[in-house]
Design a protein around this motif. Structure first.
Motif, PDB file in Angstrom:
ATOM      1  N   ARG A   1     -79.045  25.644  45.230  1.00  0.00           N
ATOM      2  CA  ARG A   1     -78.430  25.186  46.481  1.00  0.00           C
ATOM      3  C   ARG A   1     -78.137  26.347  47.441  1.00  0.00           C
ATOM      4  NH1 ARG A   1     -73.787  21.014  44.600  1.00  0.00           N
ATOM      5  NH2 ARG A   1     -74.170  20.048  46.622  1.00  0.00           N
ATOM      6  N   ARG A   2     -78.607  27.545  47.083  1.00  0.00           N
ATOM      7  CA  ARG A   2     -78.437  28.691  47.978  1.00  0.00           C
ATOM      8  C   ARG A   2     -79.313  28.511  49.216  1.00  0.00           C
ATOM      9  NH1 ARG A   2     -74.717  32.499  48.114  1.00  0.00           N
ATOM     10  NH2 ARG A   2     -76.283  33.869  49.019  1.00  0.00           N
ATOM     11  N   PRO A   3     -78.932  29.132  50.335  1.00  0.00           N
ATOM     12  CA  PRO A   3     -79.753  29.022  51.551  1.00  0.00           C
ATOM     13  C   PRO A   3     -81.102  29.704  51.371  1.00  0.00           C
ATOM     14  CG  PRO A   3     -78.033  30.685  51.828  1.00  0.00           C
ATOM     15  CD  PRO A   3     -77.734  29.968  50.536  1.00  0.00           C
ATOM     16  N   GLY A   4     -82.054  29.299  52.170  1.00  0.00           N
ATOM     17  CA  GLY A   4     -83.383  29.913  52.106  1.00  0.00           C
ATOM     18  C   GLY A   4     -83.355  31.345  52.592  1.00  0.00           C
ATOM     19  N   PRO A   5     -84.287  32.179  52.131  1.00  0.00           N
ATOM     20  CA  PRO A   5     -84.309  33.595  52.526  1.00  0.00           C
ATOM     21  C   PRO A   5     -84.748  33.773  53.975  1.00  0.00           C
ATOM     22  CG  PRO A   5     -86.248  33.062  51.210  1.00  0.00           C
ATOM     23  CD  PRO A   5     -85.392  31.829  51.215  1.00  0.00           C
ATOM     24  N   LYS A   6     -84.221  34.825  54.598  1.00  0.00           N
ATOM     25  CA  LYS A   6     -84.615  35.171  55.961  1.00  0.00           C
ATOM     26  C   LYS A   6     -85.231  36.561  55.946  1.00  0.00           C
ATOM     27  CE  LYS A   6     -80.915  32.436  58.087  1.00  0.00           C
ATOM     28  NZ  LYS A   6     -79.707  32.461  58.964  1.00  0.00           N
ATOM     29  N   ARG A   7     -86.372  36.669  56.588  1.00  0.00           N
ATOM     30  CA  ARG A   7     -87.042  37.963  56.631  1.00  0.00           C
ATOM     31  C   ARG A   7     -86.244  38.931  57.493  1.00  0.00           C
ATOM     32  NH1 ARG A   7     -93.218  37.764  58.148  1.00  0.00           N
ATOM     33  NH2 ARG A   7     -93.187  36.577  56.207  1.00  0.00           N
ATOM     34  N   ALA A   8     -85.996  40.121  56.950  1.00  0.00           N
ATOM     35  CA  ALA A   8     -85.213  41.130  57.680  1.00  0.00           C
ATOM     36  C   ALA A   8     -86.086  41.771  58.754  1.00  0.00           C
ATOM     37  CB  ALA A   8     -84.700  42.182  56.712  1.00  0.00           C
ATOM     38  N   THR A   9     -85.666  41.652  59.992  1.00  0.00           N
ATOM     39  CA  THR A   9     -86.452  42.192  61.109  1.00  0.00           C
ATOM     40  C   THR A   9     -85.819  43.428  61.745  1.00  0.00           C
ATOM     41  OG1 THR A   9     -85.337  40.650  62.608  1.00  0.00           O
ATOM     42  CG2 THR A   9     -87.431  39.926  61.647  1.00  0.00           C
ATOM     43  N   LYS A  10     -84.540  43.670  61.468  1.00  0.00           N
ATOM     44  CA  LYS A  10     -83.880  44.805  62.112  1.00  0.00           C
ATOM     45  C   LYS A  10     -84.426  46.127  61.573  1.00  0.00           C
ATOM     46  CE  LYS A  10     -79.900  44.442  58.985  1.00  0.00           C
ATOM     47  NZ  LYS A  10     -78.476  44.095  58.892  1.00  0.00           N
ATOM     48  N   GLU A  11     -84.327  47.146  62.380  1.00  0.00           N
ATOM     49  CA  GLU A  11     -84.919  48.438  62.032  1.00  0.00           C
ATOM     50  C   GLU A  11     -84.212  49.088  60.845  1.00  0.00           C
ATOM     51  OE1 GLU A  11     -87.775  51.312  62.312  1.00  0.00           O
ATOM     52  OE2 GLU A  11     -87.637  49.434  63.433  1.00  0.00           O
ATOM     53  N   LYS A  12     -82.875  49.046  60.861  1.00  0.00           N
ATOM     54  CA  LYS A  12     -82.085  49.682  59.811  1.00  0.00           C
ATOM     55  C   LYS A  12     -81.611  48.621  58.818  1.00  0.00           C
ATOM     56  CE  LYS A  12     -78.083  52.722  59.125  1.00  0.00           C
ATOM     57  NZ  LYS A  12     -76.992  53.467  59.788  1.00  0.00           N
ATOM     58  N   LEU A  13     -82.069  48.714  57.595  1.00  0.00           N
ATOM     59  CA  LEU A  13     -81.739  47.719  56.579  1.00  0.00           C
ATOM     60  C   LEU A  13     -80.520  48.146  55.768  1.00  0.00           C
ATOM     61  CD1 LEU A  13     -85.328  47.033  55.180  1.00  0.00           C
ATOM     62  CD2 LEU A  13     -84.088  45.691  56.888  1.00  0.00           C
ATOM     63  N   LYS A  14     -79.731  47.165  55.363  1.00  0.00           N
ATOM     64  CA  LYS A  14     -78.637  47.437  54.426  1.00  0.00           C
ATOM     65  C   LYS A  14     -79.071  46.922  53.062  1.00  0.00           C
ATOM     66  CE  LYS A  14     -73.730  47.176  53.477  1.00  0.00           C
ATOM     67  NZ  LYS A  14     -72.375  46.811  53.942  1.00  0.00           N
ATOM     68  N   ILE A  15     -79.088  47.808  52.067  1.00  0.00           N
ATOM     69  CA  ILE A  15     -79.645  47.487  50.754  1.00  0.00           C
ATOM     70  C   ILE A  15     -78.656  47.881  49.661  1.00  0.00           C
ATOM     71  CG2 ILE A  15     -81.487  48.015  49.117  1.00  0.00           C
ATOM     72  CD1 ILE A  15     -83.322  48.479  51.541  1.00  0.00           C
ATOM     73  N   GLY A  16     -78.430  46.984  48.733  1.00  0.00           N
ATOM     74  CA  GLY A  16     -77.625  47.285  47.555  1.00  0.00           C
ATOM     75  C   GLY A  16     -78.525  47.553  46.360  1.00  0.00           C
TER      76      GLY A  16
END
Length: 761
Positions: free
Chosen positions: A235-250
């Protein structure tokens, strides 16, 4: 009744799951007289009587009055058989033909009942033609279940639609089907779900593992918590492709120690986060408070800290049960037949941090991606449940017993994607572990290419003269160290000008200097001394049979040194064939030949080392790895988990209906002619059987690591290790290593023979 035709009497109780009609149809088509009968009827003229097990249970004189060859028992698995086992007449299944209808009945009979001299025949539950529903994109998603579970306590508080046999003609996108426990009556609902393309949440039992594994989320049948967790994943939301230049990654890893060299996965995580930050992104290490992968302490402070500009966030480990974890781990390593619940319990009792999981769930919207390293710890398994649409796995797979665990394999399938270090690792996942994921990327692992070694400094500091071959890594039997020592001794004894062998590292094996054979053990060295050792060496040796990338090969090549690697390590073979940076060997003679060639031809050794260096610089610099990774992440098409699982449903439906009643029809035909029993074989086809034996060819005396005794296990294991160390080093470990290689080569030979026979036939 036509006396010239064989007759069959069918005695089933309700519910019969449409089997009475199926029996009559099949036997009539085969030219039999088929009829429904009651237990008190006359069967003197019948060629065959098919009686339900519960009918036999309630009419025990029936089985005793009929000839064994003229009777078959129709058997359905029921959950209460597990608890009332001693109160049922399961001895009726001895020397009997048993008609089963699913794999759960097969499992129960083979593992629990274990009848003597019985024959199994499969006739799948008839479900009719599966008519799927239309999917309306604008419709509201619903949770469907069977009316059997209408009052099930696990559904309290959930908006669930209970279905009988009239299934909807239209469903909303994102809908799913829930099965709470096994009952034969659920198969029509499952077929409707598969035909519609709906994902299924079902208990992890044999009947579902073998049929809907790729289009379902299976949960621990004993855990409501796990059921609700799997439901939340869909039931989680669908993924969204990251388009911004600077990504935040864990970057999620079980342990991270500031400024200290950890294990391979820990080092990989640290370098990945560091390189992402250097590329202009915002990468954070998300980890636990433990400083030890041995005793799982909470010694490090919780909260946010900084390591050379990189943010580290630590969370406390849960109260864990190492004794239970190690007991189950021993059984896993012995390839014991664990249930899904036991495998999930192993994950639950290992390294897990509920606060870490909660952080990922709460902060998921702030992150573009999470990378989980490696595959087998609870930080990966449980943490990826929190935001699966953004979770990528960097598994670092080896062909080891833990990798075959079903919850871990399924976990890899529904994560957003998987990043592999090599082609060989990807092939292991796809071909051997049977993992399916549409987003499988080969990104590689980065290497610190700027390190410069000083050969003279190393030789002066450690007093080493002349040519030597270097090993760097853990001192563990699974790294094939015993075979290396034995093979090198043969080489040293037979060569006119042998090189020395230097060991750098640490581990469970107690290696000692052996001046007579030129073996030197230096132990664990500082990082710069290790780099100096590479520079001073004549060649590097990799005896391991199982690697996911082999960072040590890259480190040797960066220093321009050739590598001699074991030819049964797929990862080493891949690297070697791509660059020609050394030799592959499989036995003592081939090892000696490679050492002699490198020792006698310095120009060739230099040429090979330079090839390796160019290969690393071209493919594995961290800057290039990160650039390639981010580009592939941006291009990868991501879909919601419910949609991905739904796409696999159609294939599962085809397999479910493929040739279902053929074995039964053959058996029924043989009953009419008296040609003998034809029964469904439970064994794998020969190619798959040999392949499985090759995968499981490793042998090992695991008592050094685990014990079945929860309280005194660690003490007993340590005592036995000390008492047998003298025979382990000199005999057992060398035998294990040689036997493992022999087992695998034998399995491969049989596989080739089968292929040749198959061509001739």
């Amino acid at each position: 009744m036509n006396t010239n035709r064989p007759s069959v009497a069918i005695i089933l109780s309700e519910p019969d799951y449409r089997l009475t009609d199926a029996y009559i149809s099949i036997f009539t088509d085969l030219g039999w007289d088929a009829r429904v009968e009651k237990p008190a009827g006359s069967f003197d003229n019948d060629k065959l009587v098919i009686a339900g097990f519960d009918v036999a249970d309630n009419n025990r004189g029936l089985v005793e009055s009929l000839p064994t060859n003229g009777m078959a028992i129709d058997f359905h698995y029921r959950e209460d058989y597990e608890t009332s086992f001693s109160q049922r007449p399961f001895h009726y299944l001895d020397s009997a033909t048993i008609i089963i209808h699913d794999l759960e009945a097969k499992r129960f009979i083979k593992e629990k009942v274990r009848p003597v001299d019985s024959r199994l025949v499969l006739l799948p539950y008839p479900c009719g033609e599966a008519q799927g529903a239309r999917t309306a994109k604008k419709g509201a998603p619903k949770i469907f279940t069977s009316a059997l579970f209408e009052n099930h306590q696990w559904l309290e508080g959930l908006d669930v639609t209970c279905l009988r046999e009239n299934y909807p003609a239209e469903v909303g996108a994102g809908s799913l089907v829930v099965i709470l426990k096994y009952d034969p009556a659920v198969w029509p609902l499952i077929q409707w779900a598969l035909a519609t393309g709906l994902p299924i949440v079902a208990p992890g039992i044999t009947a579902f593992e073998r049929t809907i594994f790729y289009c379902a989320l299976l949960f621990d049948p004993a855990s409501k918590e796990d059921f609700l967790l799997k439901l939340s994943v869909l039931r989680r939301p669908g993924p969204k492709r990251a388009t911004k230049e600077k990504l935040k990654i864990g970057v999620v890893v079980p342990r991270y120690i500031k400024g200290a060299a950890g294990g391979g996965a820990e080092t990989h995580a640290a370098h990945l986060a560091k390189s992402l930050n250097e590329a202009g992104h915002n990468a954070t290490i998300i980890t636990t408070r433990t400083s030890s992968m041995g005793d799982w302490n909470n010694d490090l402070p919780a909260g946010e800290t900084c390591d050379n500009g990189m943010t580290i966030i630590r969370f406390a480990l849960d109260n864990l049960d190492p004794s239970d974890h190690h007991k189950l781990g021993h059984r896993i390593n012995m390839r014991d037949n664990l249930s899904w619940s036991e495998e999930t319990r192993w994950m639950r009792s290992g390294i897990r941090s509920t606060p870490l999981d909660r952080y990922i769930g709460d902060k998921a919207d702030e992150y573009d991606y999470f990378f989980f390293i490696p595959y087998l710890y609870g930080t990966t398994y449980w943490g990826s449940h929190m935001a699966p649409e953004k979770s990528w796995l960097i598994p670092c797979y080896h062909n080891e017993a833990v990798a075959y665990m079903r919850p871990l394999r399924q976990n890899a399938q529904w994560m957003a994607g998987i990043c592999f270090n090599t082609v060989a690792e990807k092939r292991l996942a796809e071909k051997t572990l049977k993992i399916k994921n549409k987003a499988m990327l080969i990104t590689g692992e980065g290497v610190e290419t700027g390190a410069k070694g000083d050969a003279k400094r190393f030789r002066a500091k450690y007093g080493i003269e002349g040519d030597f071959v270097l090993y760097v890594g853990r001192f563990q039997p699974e790294k094939n160290i015993p075979a290396l020592v034995e093979d090198f001794k043969k080489y040293a004894s037979g060569s006119k000008a042998p090189m020395k062998l230097c060991f750098i590292g640490k581990g469970d094996m107690k290696l000692k200097d052996d001046p007579a054979h030129g073996i030197r053990v230096l132990g664990f060295l500082p990082e710069q001394d290790k780099i100096d050792a590479y520079a001073a060496s004549t060649a590097f040796i990799l005896p391991s049979l199982k690697e996911s990338f082999s960072i040590v090969m890259m480190e040797a090549w960066i220093q321009g040194k050739p590598v001699i690697a074991h030819g049964m390590c797929n990862v080493a073979r891949e690297h070697m064939f791509l660059c020609g940076g050394g030799y592959l060997y499989r036995d003592a003679d081939e090892l000696a030949d490679g050492l002699d060639k490198i020792g006698s031809d310095k120009a060739l050794a230099e040429k090979m080392g330079n090839r390796g260096r160019e290969y690393v610089l071209e493919n594995f610099e961290w800057e290039k790895i990160v650039d390639r990774l981010v580009k592939r992440l941006r291009k990868t098409e991501l879909k919601p988990i419910w949609e991905r699982l739904g796409q696999e449903a159609k294939g599962a439906l085809e397999n479910l209906n493929k040739g279902g009643d053929e074995a039964f029809i053959r058996w029924a035909g043989s009953c009419a002619t008296g040609a003998g029993e034809i029964f469904l074989s439970s064994e794998l086809p020969l190619p798959e059987l040999v392949e499985k034996h090759e995968d499981n060819a490793d042998i090992s005396t695991k008592y050094r690591e685990f014990s079945h005794r929860a309280v005194f296990g660690a003490l007993l294991s340590r005592l036995r290790e000390v008492m047998t160390r003298h025979i382990r080093t000199n005999y057992i470990e060398q035998f294990e290593s040689k036997q493992n290689i022999y087992n695998k080569e034998t399995a491969r030979l049989i596989q080739k023979l089968y292929e040749e026979i198959d061509k001739l036939s």
